[in-house]
Design a protein around this motif. Structure first.
Motif, short mmCIF file in Angstrom:
data_model
loop_
_atom_site.label_atom_id
_atom_site.label_comp_id
_atom_site.label_asym_id
_atom_site.label_seq_id
_atom_site.Cartn_x
_atom_site.Cartn_y
_atom_site.Cartn_z
N GLY A 176 1.01 -1.28 -0.09
CA GLY A 176 0.06 -0.22 -0.05
C GLY A 176 0.68 1.19 -0.10
O GLY A 176 0.49 2.35 -0.56
N GLU A 177 1.91 1.03 0.37
CA GLU A 177 3.04 2.36 0.72
C GLU A 177 4.33 1.94 0.01
O GLU A 177 5.40 1.79 0.80
N PRO A 178 4.23 1.58 -1.28
CA PRO A 178 5.61 1.55 -2.05
C PRO A 178 6.29 2.32 -2.85
O PRO A 178 5.64 3.42 -2.95
N PRO A 179 7.44 2.18 -3.21
CA PRO A 179 8.01 2.89 -4.43
C PRO A 179 7.64 2.06 -5.58
O PRO A 179 8.14 0.97 -5.67
N PRO A 180 6.63 2.69 -6.51
CA PRO A 180 6.19 1.52 -7.64
C PRO A 180 7.34 1.14 -8.30
O PRO A 180 8.25 2.22 -8.72
N ALA A 181 7.41 -0.35 -8.45
CA ALA A 181 8.38 -0.87 -9.22
C ALA A 181 8.24 -0.56 -10.66
O ALA A 181 9.22 -0.36 -11.46
N ASP A 182 7.21 -0.57 -11.16
CA ASP A 182 6.76 -0.64 -12.47
C ASP A 182 5.57 0.18 -13.16
O ASP A 182 4.53 -0.04 -12.06
N ARG A 183 5.32 0.45 -14.35
CA ARG A 183 3.88 0.56 -14.72
C ARG A 183 3.92 0.34 -16.04
O ARG A 183 4.79 0.47 -17.06
N GLY A 184 3.02 -0.57 -16.51
CA GLY A 184 2.78 -1.13 -17.91
C GLY A 184 1.55 -0.60 -18.41
O GLY A 184 0.51 0.01 -17.84
N PRO A 185 1.17 -0.71 -19.65
CA PRO A 185 0.04 -0.33 -20.31
C PRO A 185 -0.99 -1.23 -20.01
O PRO A 185 -1.03 -2.09 -19.62
N GLY A 186 -1.86 -1.82 -20.00
CA GLY A 186 -2.76 -2.32 -20.19
C GLY A 186 -3.30 -3.48 -19.45
O GLY A 186 -3.92 -4.46 -19.69
N LEU A 197 1.13 -0.94 -11.29
CA LEU A 197 -0.07 -0.02 -11.62
C LEU A 197 -0.17 -0.42 -13.23
O LEU A 197 0.77 -0.60 -14.04
N ALA A 198 -1.62 -0.15 -13.45
CA ALA A 198 -1.95 -0.35 -14.99
C ALA A 198 -2.56 0.94 -15.46
O ALA A 198 -3.55 1.28 -14.69
N SER A 199 -2.24 1.47 -16.57
CA SER A 199 -3.16 2.51 -17.21
C SER A 199 -4.49 2.13 -17.67
O SER A 199 -5.41 2.86 -18.00
N GLU A 224 -11.66 6.18 -25.21
CA GLU A 224 -12.55 6.19 -24.16
C GLU A 224 -12.49 5.11 -23.12
O GLU A 224 -12.62 5.26 -22.24
N GLU A 225 -11.38 4.00 -23.45
CA GLU A 225 -11.03 3.09 -22.42
C GLU A 225 -10.10 3.70 -21.58
O GLU A 225 -9.87 3.32 -20.33
N LYS A 226 -9.18 4.38 -22.23
CA LYS A 226 -8.28 5.07 -21.50
C LYS A 226 -8.84 6.22 -20.50
O LYS A 226 -8.12 6.27 -19.43
N ALA A 227 -9.49 6.72 -20.92
CA ALA A 227 -10.40 7.79 -19.99
C ALA A 227 -11.07 7.16 -18.92
O ALA A 227 -11.01 7.82 -17.93
N ALA A 228 -11.78 6.10 -19.26
CA ALA A 228 -12.38 5.50 -18.25
C ALA A 228 -11.50 5.04 -17.11
O ALA A 228 -11.98 4.98 -16.18
N CYS A 229 -10.33 4.26 -17.35
CA CYS A 229 -9.34 3.89 -16.62
C CYS A 229 -8.53 5.05 -15.90
O CYS A 229 -8.11 4.67 -14.94
N TYR A 230 -8.19 6.22 -16.51
CA TYR A 230 -7.45 7.23 -16.20
C TYR A 230 -7.75 7.68 -14.67
O TYR A 230 -6.94 7.69 -13.65
N PRO A 231 -9.01 7.86 -14.11
CA PRO A 231 -9.27 8.31 -12.88
C PRO A 231 -8.54 7.22 -11.66
O PRO A 231 -8.22 7.71 -10.46
N TRP A 232 -8.76 5.98 -12.12
CA TRP A 232 -8.22 4.91 -11.05
C TRP A 232 -6.80 4.93 -11.04
O TRP A 232 -6.20 4.53 -9.95
N LEU A 233 -6.12 5.22 -12.25
CA LEU A 233 -4.52 5.24 -12.20
C LEU A 233 -4.20 6.50 -11.13
O LEU A 233 -3.43 6.38 -10.65
N GLN A 234 -4.79 7.59 -11.57
CA GLN A 234 -4.35 8.89 -11.00
C GLN A 234 -4.57 8.51 -9.36
O GLN A 234 -3.65 9.15 -8.80
N LEU A 248 -2.43 7.87 -3.87
CA LEU A 248 -2.57 7.22 -2.70
C LEU A 248 -1.22 6.75 -1.86
O LEU A 248 -0.98 6.63 -0.98
N VAL A 249 -0.27 6.50 -3.03
CA VAL A 249 1.17 5.95 -2.53
C VAL A 249 2.15 7.00 -2.78
O VAL A 249 3.10 6.54 -2.38
N ALA A 250 1.83 8.18 -2.90
CA ALA A 250 2.72 9.15 -3.38
C ALA A 250 3.73 9.43 -2.39
O ALA A 250 4.83 9.85 -2.46
#
Length: 208
Positions: free
Chosen positions: A29-39, A91-93, A106-116, A121-123
């Motif tokens: 819940g409180e990490p330095p994110p190791a990575d972010r991938g697309p989908g 995390l996944a975009s 529209e899929e990117k836009a639908a998922c964006y609020p969850w990514l942000q 939350l972990v910043a």
């Protein structure tokens, strides 16, 4: 947006049924994110219940995370196999299987609020962000900004090993670009195991 793939999206998956579920992040819940991938790692994460699990790119990624101390196991098979990340979060975009592996606007836009929101939350504890692939690199910039990060005025082009200093309050954070361990990249030698290990070793050293 919580749905499975279309247009033969499930073809070539290794066993199991394709689930029409969004794939959430993985890690502390409180990490330095190791990575972010697309989908969500596309249909594979939707089927197995874990991001980046069920295809060759995930095999490469988890093996590298294990070698560099970010994972407790070398492999990731399904959500209940005992795998966990150490001081890291994925995390996944885009969190559901996109058609033809190409998420629609529209899929990117639908998922964006969850990514942000997940980034937000972990910043407080993040010191390094590794963006896997050019799409992840592009998606990260607005998400970081909206999560409260201070960004440079100009956006450097994506590249393997590119480092950009950003900030969250008084904390210095480094964004690192990394080529995606897709089959196309690994088969052609554009990405090697050593290249992935070097990125995550670098991330570990920065996060100390």
């Amino acid at each position: 947006m919580a749905r499975g793939g279309r247009d033969g999206q499930a073809a070539g998956l290794r066993g199991g049924d394709l689930l029409g579920k969004a794939c959430r992040g993985l890690g502390r819940g409180e990490p330095p994110p190791a990575d972010r991938g697309p989908g969500a790692r596309r249909a594979r994460g939707n089927r197995t219940g874990r991001i980046f699990t069920g295809d060759r790119s995930g095999d490469w990624l988890f093996a590298s995370l294990y070698r560099t101390g970010f994972a407790v196991q070398e492999t990731s098979v399904h959500a209940g196999d005992g795998q966990r990340l150490v001081g890291a979060r994925m995390l996944a975009s885009v969190r559901c299987a996109p058609p033809a592996n190409k998420p629609l606007p529209e899929e990117k836009a639908a998922c964006y609020p969850w990514l942000q929101r997940e980034i937000e939350l972990v910043a407080d504890s993040v010191r390094v962000v590794v963006a896997l692939g050019g799409y992840a690199w592009q998606a990260m910039w607005p998400a970081l900004k909206d999560a409260g990060y201070g960004l440079p005025r100009s956006r450097p082009p994506f590249g393997h090993g590119v480092e950009v200093p950003v900030a969250y309050g008084e904390s210095q954070v480094t964004l690192i670009g990394c080529y995606h361990p897709s089959q196309q990249n690994t088969f052609t030698g554009r990405v090697t195991a050593q290249m992935l290990d070097d990125i995550f070793h670098r991330a570990a050293n920065i996060a100390k």
